[in-house]
Design a protein around this motif. Structure first.
Motif, short mmCIF file in Angstrom:
data_model
loop_
_atom_site.label_atom_id
_atom_site.label_comp_id
_atom_site.label_asym_id
_atom_site.label_seq_id
_atom_site.Cartn_x
_atom_site.Cartn_y
_atom_site.Cartn_z
N ASN A 146 0.77 -0.95 0.45
CA ASN A 146 0.02 -0.12 -0.23
C ASN A 146 0.69 1.39 -0.01
N LEU A 147 1.63 1.53 0.83
CA LEU A 147 2.90 2.18 0.31
C LEU A 147 3.57 2.04 -0.64
N ILE A 148 3.36 1.37 -1.53
CA ILE A 148 4.56 2.15 -2.48
C ILE A 148 3.23 1.69 -3.59
N ASN A 149 2.16 1.82 -3.58
CA ASN A 149 1.24 2.40 -4.54
C ASN A 149 0.99 4.11 -3.90
N GLU A 150 0.72 3.95 -2.85
CA GLU A 150 0.22 5.19 -2.41
C GLU A 150 1.93 6.47 -2.88
N LEU A 151 2.42 6.31 -3.07
CA LEU A 151 3.72 6.91 -3.82
C LEU A 151 3.65 6.60 -5.16
N ASP A 152 3.76 5.64 -6.02
CA ASP A 152 2.99 5.44 -6.98
C ASP A 152 2.04 6.28 -7.32
N PHE A 153 0.50 6.57 -6.47
CA PHE A 153 -0.11 7.12 -7.19
C PHE A 153 0.57 9.16 -6.68
N LEU A 154 0.63 9.28 -5.64
CA LEU A 154 1.62 10.39 -5.85
C LEU A 154 2.98 11.19 -6.80
N LEU A 155 3.31 10.54 -7.43
CA LEU A 155 3.83 10.23 -8.12
C LEU A 155 3.40 10.98 -9.52
N GLU A 156 1.86 10.74 -9.87
CA GLU A 156 1.02 10.42 -11.13
C GLU A 156 0.04 12.16 -10.54
N ASP A 157 -0.30 12.06 -9.53
CA ASP A 157 -1.40 12.93 -9.26
C ASP A 157 -0.87 14.40 -8.86
N THR A 158 0.22 14.95 -8.75
CA THR A 158 1.07 16.20 -8.01
C THR A 158 1.20 16.55 -9.14
N PRO A 159 1.06 18.34 -9.54
CA PRO A 159 1.89 18.89 -10.08
C PRO A 159 3.14 19.11 -9.95
N PRO A 160 3.29 19.97 -10.55
CA PRO A 160 5.35 19.79 -10.49
C PRO A 160 5.15 21.31 -9.33
N GLU A 161 3.70 22.49 -9.55
CA GLU A 161 4.26 23.83 -8.95
C GLU A 161 3.66 23.69 -7.72
N ASP A 162 3.02 22.04 -7.23
CA ASP A 162 2.38 21.79 -5.89
C ASP A 162 3.73 21.81 -5.53
N MET A 163 4.70 21.25 -6.04
CA MET A 163 6.13 20.81 -4.75
C MET A 163 6.25 21.76 -3.68
N ASN A 164 7.34 20.86 -3.12
CA ASN A 164 7.88 21.71 -1.76
C ASN A 164 8.99 21.68 -2.17
N ALA A 165 9.28 23.41 -2.70
CA ALA A 165 10.70 23.10 -2.70
C ALA A 165 11.58 23.17 -1.39
N GLU A 166 11.53 22.91 -0.53
CA GLU A 166 12.30 23.02 0.82
C GLU A 166 13.50 21.13 0.51
N GLU A 167 14.64 21.74 1.23
CA GLU A 167 15.42 21.03 0.31
C GLU A 167 16.54 20.34 -0.92
N VAL A 168 15.45 20.93 -1.93
CA VAL A 168 15.76 21.04 -2.85
C VAL A 168 17.72 20.82 -3.58
N ASP A 169 17.80 22.11 -2.41
CA ASP A 169 19.49 22.50 -2.99
C ASP A 169 20.60 21.17 -2.62
#
Length: 759
Positions: A146-169
């Motif tokens: 279920n955790l793997i499926n949740e990750l896959d769903f988040l990758l497909e569902d989350t648009p780029p503009e909603d990403m959190n920019a923290e710790e990206v650098d």
């Protein structure tokens, strides 16, 4: 007596008279030529004026068409933007609620997107030897999946503009790249965790083989399963040479046991998993675009050369001025001066100038800018060994199964009141190397060297390693429309291989597949990914407002999808028991597409499917790539079909594939307000291009192709406005009241199936 007629009777003209007559004749000819010239000039002037008027009228018509198209396209874009805005708002609110619900969840499950939580969870599981029993492992594996499926769903569902920019650098990645990077690592860690725990449970069962053995055969016969995993173990405790094979009847899996193994301390493990954690790591799983050749670098001109060039250009300009090269400028100055004088005197400008000014004014109409069409990508071919599976052309169906040969660990011994058990830490399976003799080129078909003596043949036969025969029943929830293929996983090179298998047999009625394998290891069943392409026909017909039924008659199977608001479900076929668990199960288009692919119904072409499917007439194939329809035009068509799907039915047309022009799409359409099939005479033929949409006079059953407009109709700039003009008031009202979620659902299904290209 009359005088004789002769030369003397003629009056001889004098020289002056002759010259006079000659002059008169020349004057007459000159006058005629002048009149002809004037007449020709007048006719030429009239012709030019007529052409100018015709051109002006044509420009007016073109500009009127441009203006009309611009207004209609802007109106269409406005409708689509409103729908898109409402969809974004709806999904944004849904994501917020989902995040809050995830945050408030109190079931002990970690958040897979938080590295600290998921790493702690995985480490605690790995360091917990007390829960390596199969019951605990199967129960906890459900959470891991279920955790793997949740990750896959988040990758497909989350648009780029909603990403959190923290710790990206930290990794110098974009937010989207970071999400994919972390999610991929987390997914791999969870996959290894599941397999590690299953191996630990297997070792624990093997250590208790004597306690779990069958009372009749005195061999280990063990089976345990949940919805995703089934673990089957057979252990050779009796070492009975008369045992030739064994079958797990609950799973329908039977395998041969060679004599050399009946006399050994070995066990067989067959681990079935509905998931496939291997294919995504293979390089043939994702399409690969060909890299474009970089343009040649233009040599820079040195400063000295630039100055010389400027000097040459200056000299040329001077020469041109000396030769009267500024005549055009003088002409323009004279025209400006004459216009200024006329304005001071209050005179009207000549008609020619007025017409030219009007023409210039007509040309100022702003045209609707079409989106830039991207260049069609070219896809790389996978230059691999012929035994390596191309996962772009084949799909793993029914999950994977591990067919492993293992050593039996020492069994517990009871001494007095003590039970002595060997503890293996960490619990690792001791795999037995077994490769059939047919894969050894040093041996002949009988498994022995030709130079061996006859006295040693018996001993050699006892030690030979034949192929292992396997008979298995295909998964009950997967539809195999042809004999499956078998492949094994090469862990070192990360790909599926098809060598080492022989003697295939498939019973379609009993759904039993048999083969012989030279290797143990991880295996999977394959099916042609494009077996149902191209489609024979398709139709989408309204049920009522915000409801429709979508039918595709593919190459092998006919399916029917019901659409209601934002959801859809599979309603047909009725004669496939493998699909009963999916029928009438309402889900989103994305989930339905995944579910249908997972059970073996792939009617959703990939980006590079044109490499594997002939989707046009053979004469239109360009190189090795079939001719697709124009991508922008095709997507426009799906969007506008979806907008009117509540009141208009659409169907395939033979003319669409017969037309070689990729910028022309043809299909049938008809108003449909009653929930019943349409008759042949109800359908009309429609043509759509990037600039025009029109209803044609011809029908699907005509012998020749003709683009003449249907009587009483005009072309419009897009399909949406064309259909609004050709439907009843009731249909128009239903179309305008269509819900944006229904429109989006229809569009997703049409775009996913690409019916205008693959039918």
């Amino acid at each position: 007596m009359p005088p004789k007629q002769g030369s003397a009777g003629k009056k001889k003209l004098s020289k002056a008279e002759k010259e006079k007559l000659k002059a008169e004749e020349e004057e007459r000819k000159a006058q005629e030529e002048e009149e002809a010239r004037i007449k020709a000039e007048e006719e030429e002037k009239k012709r030019k004026e007529r052409e100018k008027l015709e051109q002006a009228e044509q420009r007016k018509q073109q500009n009127a068409e441009k203006e009309n198209r611009r207004m209609e396209m802007l109106a269409l874009v406005d409708i689509q933007e409103k729908n898109k805005s409402m969809l974004n708002e709806l999904h944004g609110e849904r994501r917020k609620k989902s995040k809050w619900a995830r945050y408030m969840r109190c079931d002990g499950s970690p958040d897979p997107t938080v590295p600290g939580e998921i790493n702690t969870y995985i480490n605690l599981r790995l360091e917990d030897p007390e829960h390596n029993d199969i019951d605990s492992v199967l129960k906890q594996s459900e959470l891991d999946i279920n955790l793997i499926n949740e990750l896959d769903f988040l990758l497909e569902d989350t648009p780029p503009e909603d990403m959190n920019a923290e710790e990206v650098d930290r990794l110098r990645l974009t937010p989207l790249q970071k999400l994919y990077h972390d999610a991929r690592n987390t997914r791999e860690d969870l996959q290894r965790l599941i397999q590690t725990k299953l191996d630990a449970a297997t070792v624990k069962i093997l250590q208790q083989a004597t306690d779990l053995c069958d009372s009749e055969t005195f061999n280990l016969h063990y089976l345990k399963k949940n919805e995703e995993i089934c673990l089957c173990i057979w252990g050779n405790l009796s070492k009975n040479p008369r045992i030739k094979s064994f079958e797990f009847q609950e799973k329908g899996y039977q395998f041969d046991i060679p004599r050399i193994l009946t006399l050994s301390d070995v066990g067989f493990r067959i681990l079935f998993t509905k998931y496939d954690h291997y294919s995504t790591t293979c390089k043939t799983y994702y399409p690969r675009k060909k890299k474009k050749e970089e343009p040649e670098v233009v040599e820079e001109v040195k400063p000295d050369e630039e100055e010389e060039k400027k000097d040459d250009d200056t000299e040329k300009d001077k020469d041109a001025d000396a030769e009267g090269g500024d005549g055009d400028d003088d002409k323009e100055d004279t025209e400006d001066l004459m216009a200024m004088l006329r304005q001071m005197k209050g005179e009207a400008p000549p008609e020619d100038e007025v017409k030219e000014e009007e023409e210039e004014k007509v040309e100022d109409v702003e045209e609707f800018e079409d989106p830039i069409t991207p260049e069609p990508p070219e896809w790389e071919d996978f230059d691999e060994d012929e035994d390596v599976v191309d996962l772009r052309a084949n799909h793993v169906l029914g999950g994977v199964f591990h067919f492993n040969l293992m050593s039996l660990p020492p069994q517990p011994k009871t001494v007095n009141n003590w039970t002595i058990t060997r503890v293996v830490d960490p619990p690792v399976i001791d795999y037995v190397d077994y490769v059939a003799d047919n894969m050894n080129p040093a041996l002949n078909k009988e498994g022995q060297s030709p130079t061996q003596d006859k006295d040693k043949q018996a001993e050699t036969k006892r030690d030979e390693k034949p192929q292992i025969g396997v008979t298995m029943k295909l998964p009950e929830d997967c539809l195999f429309t042809e004999e499956p293929q078998i492949a094994r996983w090469d862990e070192a090179k990360k790909h599926w291989r098809q060598d080492g298998f022989t003697d295939f047999s498939f019973n379609e009625e009993t759904r039993v597949f048999s083969f012989k394998t030279s290797y143990f290891g991880t295996m999977a069943l394959l099916q042609d990914a494009h077996i149902n392409m191209p489609f024979q026909s398709w139709e989408i017909r309204p049920h009522r407002k915000n409801a429709a039924v979508f039918t595709i008659i593919a190459a092998i199977i006919e399916i029917e999808i019901e659409i209601q608001d934002a959801m859809c479900c599979l309603s047909k076929p009725d004669d496939k028991p493998e699909l009963e668990h999916l029928k009438k199960k309402w889900m989103t288009p994305k989930d339905l597409i995944k579910s249908l692919r997972a059970v073996g119904i792939n009617v959703f072409p990939a980006d590079d499917s044109a490499k594997y499917v002939s989707i046009q007439n053979k004469d239109e194939i360009v190189g090795s790539r079939p001719l697709d329809k124009h991508p922008v035009l095709e997507e426009w068509c799906y969007e506008q079909m979806a907008l009117v799907a509540s009141g208009v039915a659409f169907s395939w047309s033979k003319w669409n594939s017969d037309t070689p022009d990729k910028e022309k799409i043809l299909f049938q359409g008809s108003e449909a307000l009653q929930d019943e099939p349409l008759l042949e005479e109800d359908w009309s033929l429609f043509l759509m291009t990037k600039r025009r949409s029109m209803k044609l006079k011809m029908t699907e059953f005509d012998d020749g192709y003709d683009e003449e407009l249907a009587e009483g109709t005009e072309f419009r700039s897009n399909l949406y406005h064309l259909l609004l003009e050709n439907v009843s008031a009731e249909a128009k009202e239903r179309i305008k009241d269509s819900d944006y979620q229904f429109v989006d659902c229809v569009q997703q299904l049409l775009s996913a199936t690409k019916i205008l290209t693959y039918a």
